[in-house]
Design a protein around this motif. Structure first.
Motif, PDB file in Angstrom:
ATOM      1  N   HIS A  53       0.838  -1.209   0.000  1.00 16.65           N
ATOM      2  CA  HIS A  53       0.000   0.000   0.000  1.00 16.65           C
ATOM      3  C   HIS A  53       0.876   1.264   0.000  1.00 16.65           C
ATOM      4  O   HIS A  53       0.563   2.242  -0.693  1.00 16.65           O
ATOM      5  N   HIS A 140       2.936   9.888   4.612  1.00 15.14           N
ATOM      6  CA  HIS A 140       2.051   8.726   4.486  1.00 15.14           C
ATOM      7  C   HIS A 140       2.798   7.448   4.864  1.00 15.14           C
ATOM      8  O   HIS A 140       2.287   6.617   5.618  1.00 15.14           O
ATOM      9  N   GLN A 143       3.294   7.302   8.555  1.00 13.78           N
ATOM     10  CA  GLN A 143       2.050   6.971   9.266  1.00 13.78           C
ATOM     11  C   GLN A 143       1.795   5.470   9.216  1.00 13.78           C
ATOM     12  O   GLN A 143       1.363   4.870  10.200  1.00 13.78           O
ATOM     13  N   HIS A 144       2.069   4.860   8.050  1.00 13.37           N
ATOM     14  CA  HIS A 144       1.905   3.404   7.981  1.00 13.37           C
ATOM     15  C   HIS A 144       2.993   2.683   8.767  1.00 13.37           C
ATOM     16  O   HIS A 144       2.779   1.580   9.265  1.00 13.37           O
ATOM     17  N   THR A 147       1.534   2.497  12.031  1.00 14.65           N
ATOM     18  CA  THR A 147       0.510   1.448  12.003  1.00 14.65           C
ATOM     19  C   THR A 147       1.183   0.069  12.097  1.00 14.65           C
ATOM     20  O   THR A 147       0.715  -0.810  12.832  1.00 14.65           O
ATOM     21  N   TYR A 384      -6.769  15.040  -1.888  1.00 10.27           N
ATOM     22  CA  TYR A 384      -7.848  14.066  -2.101  1.00 10.27           C
ATOM     23  C   TYR A 384      -8.781  14.027  -0.894  1.00 10.27           C
ATOM     24  O   TYR A 384      -8.355  14.163   0.238  1.00 10.27           O
ATOM     25  N   TYR A 387      -8.371  11.686   2.364  1.00 10.68           N
ATOM     26  CA  TYR A 387      -7.414  11.796   3.462  1.00 10.68           C
ATOM     27  C   TYR A 387      -8.144  12.245   4.724  1.00 10.68           C
ATOM     28  O   TYR A 387      -8.113  11.543   5.739  1.00 10.68           O
ATOM     29  N   ASN A 417      -4.513  14.245  14.359  1.00 10.29           N
ATOM     30  CA  ASN A 417      -4.809  12.824  14.160  1.00 10.29           C
ATOM     31  C   ASN A 417      -6.220  12.604  14.684  1.00 10.29           C
ATOM     32  O   ASN A 417      -6.733  13.412  15.457  1.00 10.29           O
ATOM     33  N   TRP A 418      -6.837  11.512  14.288  1.00 12.74           N
ATOM     34  CA  TRP A 418      -8.207  11.257  14.739  1.00 12.74           C
ATOM     35  C   TRP A 418      -8.432   9.764  14.804  1.00 12.74           C
ATOM     36  O   TRP A 418      -7.758   8.989  14.117  1.00 12.74           O
TER      37      TRP A 418
HETATM   38  C1  AVJ Z   1      -4.428  10.002  10.099  1.00  7.20           C
HETATM   39  C2  AVJ Z   1      -3.592   8.053  11.174  1.00  7.20           C
HETATM   40  C3  AVJ Z   1      -5.958   8.382  10.962  1.00  7.20           C
HETATM   41  O1  AVJ Z   1      -3.879   5.653   9.401  1.00  7.20           O
HETATM   42  O2  AVJ Z   1      -5.987   5.910   9.013  1.00  7.20           O
HETATM   43  C4  AVJ Z   1      -2.823   6.554   6.209  1.00  7.20           C
HETATM   44  C5  AVJ Z   1      -3.436   8.122   8.131  1.00  7.20           C
HETATM   45  N1  AVJ Z   1      -4.432   7.952   5.800  1.00  7.20           N
HETATM   46  N2  AVJ Z   1      -3.261   6.347   4.960  1.00  7.20           N
HETATM   47  C6  AVJ Z   1      -4.841   6.354   9.138  1.00  7.20           C
HETATM   48  C7  AVJ Z   1      -3.551   7.554   6.742  1.00  7.20           C
HETATM   49  C8  AVJ Z   1      -4.242   7.188   4.706  1.00  7.20           C
HETATM   50  C9  AVJ Z   1      -4.680   7.857   8.952  1.00  7.20           C
HETATM   51  N3  AVJ Z   1      -4.645   8.563  10.281  1.00  7.20           N
END
Ligand code: AVJ
Ligand code: FE
Length: 436
Positions: A53, A140, A143-144, A147, A384, A387, A417-418
Motif C-alpha cells: 500500500h 504517508h 504513518q503506515h 501502524t 484528495y 485523506y 490525528n483522529w
Molecule cells: C491520520 C492516522 C488516521 O492511518 O488511518 C494513512 C493516516 N491515511 N493512509 C490512518 C492515513 C491514509 C490515517 N490517520
C-alpha cells in the motif's frame, strides 16, 4: 538564491523519503515471511499489505499524479485501496507476496526519485509547490510505519525490536501539576507550513477562555489510583457508550495490562514488565481518558486549548511551529521517531516545554482531546477527499502531539490525528484540564 532554495527543498524531500524507507525496512525485515502475511489482529492489516500500500500510494501520487505516468500494475490498485477492503478482510485477498511487494515498492521508489530529480519544486502547481507531494508521501509512509509498529505490539511471540531506554526527567520533583494558560485569542492551524496536510489549514483566529492544563501526560501511577478506586466498576465516571464498552468487553485496565499476584504487569513489544508508575499511560481509549478526567474532577482539553498551550507565545503573541519554538524537533526536545519503544517518564524533555511550562506536548503519547474531528473554517480538501474530509464528524475524536512512534516529518504543533473513541491499540494517552 532561488536555485539554492529549490535545492534545499529537494534535499529535504529526498531525506524524508529515504528515512521513511529505512524504517519500513526495519519493520518488515525483522519478521519472517509467514509473519508478514499473517493476521496478528483483526484490527490490523497483515504487514505485507501496508508495505505494498505504501508503494501503491507513492505510485498514485508521485508517478501518476506528479509525473503523469501510466499505471504500473492497474490490476492491484483495488487491493490496496483502504476504502475497498476493511482491515479484517485483507489477509484473504490475493495480495502480492512479500518478495513481490518489496520489489514493487522498490521499483516505484526508483522511479519516484527520478521524478523528484526532474520536477521544479518551486513551480506554480499546488501539488509540487515546496515539494508538497513528496512530503505528503513521506508522511504517508511514516504513518503506515506507525501502524505497522502497532501490529508489532499486537503480535505474540518473542521480541524482535529493541531500542534504548528514553531519558529520565532532569529533576526529581520540580514540576507543578498544572499550569495556567490565560484567556484570549490565538492563531490555530497554519497557512504557511509547506508540508501541512489539508486538515491543518487554514490559519484562523480562535478565542479560548483561560484554563489550566496538566504539565505532563497522566501517568500509569495516577491511572492505577483510578483503577484501585473502582474506576472501571462505577458507572458514574463514564459516558454511556463508554460504560457499555466496559461492560461488553469486561475492561479493567488499559490494553496490554494484566494483574499478577497483586502487581500490574504489561506486555510491550514481546516483553512482560512491571507497569512503570512515572511513565505516561498508553493504550487507553477516549472513553477511558474521559472517565479518568471526570473521576479526577477535571476534563479533557479541547483541541483548541491543546494547540494554544502547545503553540502560543505569550511574549510575541504569535503561534509557533512547536512548543519550544520554530526549530525542527531534535532528540533533546521530544521523544519521536521510534528512537525509543516507549514514552519517556513524566517530566522528561525540559528543553521541549512550552512558554507556559507544560512538557511532552510533542512526542511520547498521542493525546486525546474532547473535540470531534471537524474542518477548520475555510477548509478545502487537498489533494484528495479521502485523506481527511470523509472522516469529519462526531464519530472521530481528535488526538494531538504525536507519540514516540511518530517521525518528525509527520509531527508539528498543528498536526491533527483522529480515531474512534473505542480505539486502544494506538499509542494513545492524555492529559487533563480545567476551567480557570
Ligand atoms: C491520520 C492516522 C488516521 O492511518 O488511518 C494513512 C493516516 N491515511 N493512509 C490512518 C492515513 C491514509 C490515517 N490517520
Ligand atoms: Fe494509507
Amino acid at each position: 538564491p532561488h536555485e539554492a532554495d529549490a535545492e534545499a527543498l529537494r534535499q529535504r524531500a529526498l531525506t524524508a523519503l529515504l528515512t521513511a524507507r529505512e524504517r519500513t525496512a526495519l519493520l518488515t525485515d525483522s519478521v519472517d515471511d509467514h509473519e508478514l502475511t499473517a493476521q496478528h489482529s483483526p484490527l490490523m492489516s497483515p504487514l505485507v499489505w501496508d508495505l505494498a500500500h505504501i508503494g501503491n500510494q507513492e505510485e498514485l501520487w508521485l508517478l501518476r499524479g506528479v509525473a503523469g505516468r501510466e499505471a504500473m500494475r492497474p490490476e492491484i490498485d483495488g487491493l490496496y485501496d483502504a476504502f475497498e477492503h476493511p482491515r479484517a478482510t485483507r489477509p484473504s485477498l490475493p495480495l502480492l507476496a512479500p518478495a513481490e511487494a518489496r520489489a514493487y515498492a522498490a521499483e516505484v521508489r526508483g522511479r519516484a526519485l527520478d521524478v523528484l530529480d526532474g520536477t521544479v519544486l518551486d513551480g506554480c502547481r499546488p501539488l509540487v509547490r515546496a515539494g508538497f507531494a513528496f512530503g505528503m508521501i513521506a508522511q504517508h509512509e511514516q504513518q503506515h510505519d506507525e501502524t505497522m509498529l502497532i501490529t508489532h505490539q499486537l503480535r505474540s511471540g518473542p521480541a524482535v525490536l529493541a531500542a534504548a531506554v528514553p531519558p529520565a526527567p532532569p529533576e526529581a520533583a520540580g514540576l507543578p501539576a498544572e499550569v495556567l494558560v490565560p484567556g484570549g485569542p490565538f492563531t490555530m492551524g497554519t497557512s504557511t507550513e509547506p508540508w501541512a496536510l489539508d486538515n491543518e489549514r487554514p490559519a484562523h483566529v480562535c478565542d479560548v477562555a483561560g484554563f489550566f492544563i496538566d504539565t505532563a501526560p497522566v501517568t500509569c501511577g495516577a491511572y492505577q489510583e483510578f483503577i484501585e478506586d473502582g474506576g472501571y466498576t462505577e458507572q458514574r465516571w463514564w459516558a454511556p457508550e463508554g460504560w457499555a464498552m466496559v461492560r461488553e468487553h469486561e475492561l479493567t485496565a488499559p490494553l496490554f495490562w494484566h494483574r499478577d499476584a497483586g502487581q500490574w504487569l504489561r506486555r510491550r513489544f514481546g516483553v512482560t514488565e512491571a507497569v512503570p508508575g512515572n511513565e505516561p499511560v498508553i493504550h487507553v481509549s477516549w472513553y477511558e481518558a474521559d472517565a479518568f478526567a471526570r473521576w479526577a474532577g477535571r476534563r479533557l482539553p479541547t483541541e483548541a486549548e491543546w494547540e494554544k498551550a502547545a503553540r502560543h507565545d505569550p511574549v510575541s503573541g504569535r503561534s509557533r511551529r512547536y512548543p519550544w519554538g520554530d526549530e525542527d524537533p531534535a532528540p533533546g526536545l521530544a521523544n519521536l521517531g521510534q528512537r525509543h519503544l516507549r514514552p519517556a517518564p513524566a517530566g522528561a524533555y525540559a528543553q521541549g516545554r512550552c512558554p507556559y511550562g507544560a512538557g511532552q506536548l510533542i512526542g511520547d503519547v498521542w493525546e486525546w482531546t474532547s473535540s470531534d474531528f471537524l474542518p477548520y473554517p475555510g477548509f478545502s480538501a487537498f489533494p484528495y477527499r479521502e485523506y481527511s474530509e470523509v472522516f469529519f464528524g462526531p464519530a472521530h475524536k481528535v488526538l494531538r502531539g504525536g507519540s514516540f512512534a511518530v517521525d518528525p516529518v509527520a509531527c508539528r504543533g498543528t498536526f491533527r490525528n483522529w480515531d474512534l473513541p473505542v480505539r486502544r491499540q494506538i499509542f494513545s494517552g492524555f492529559r487533563t484540564a480545567r476551567d480557570a
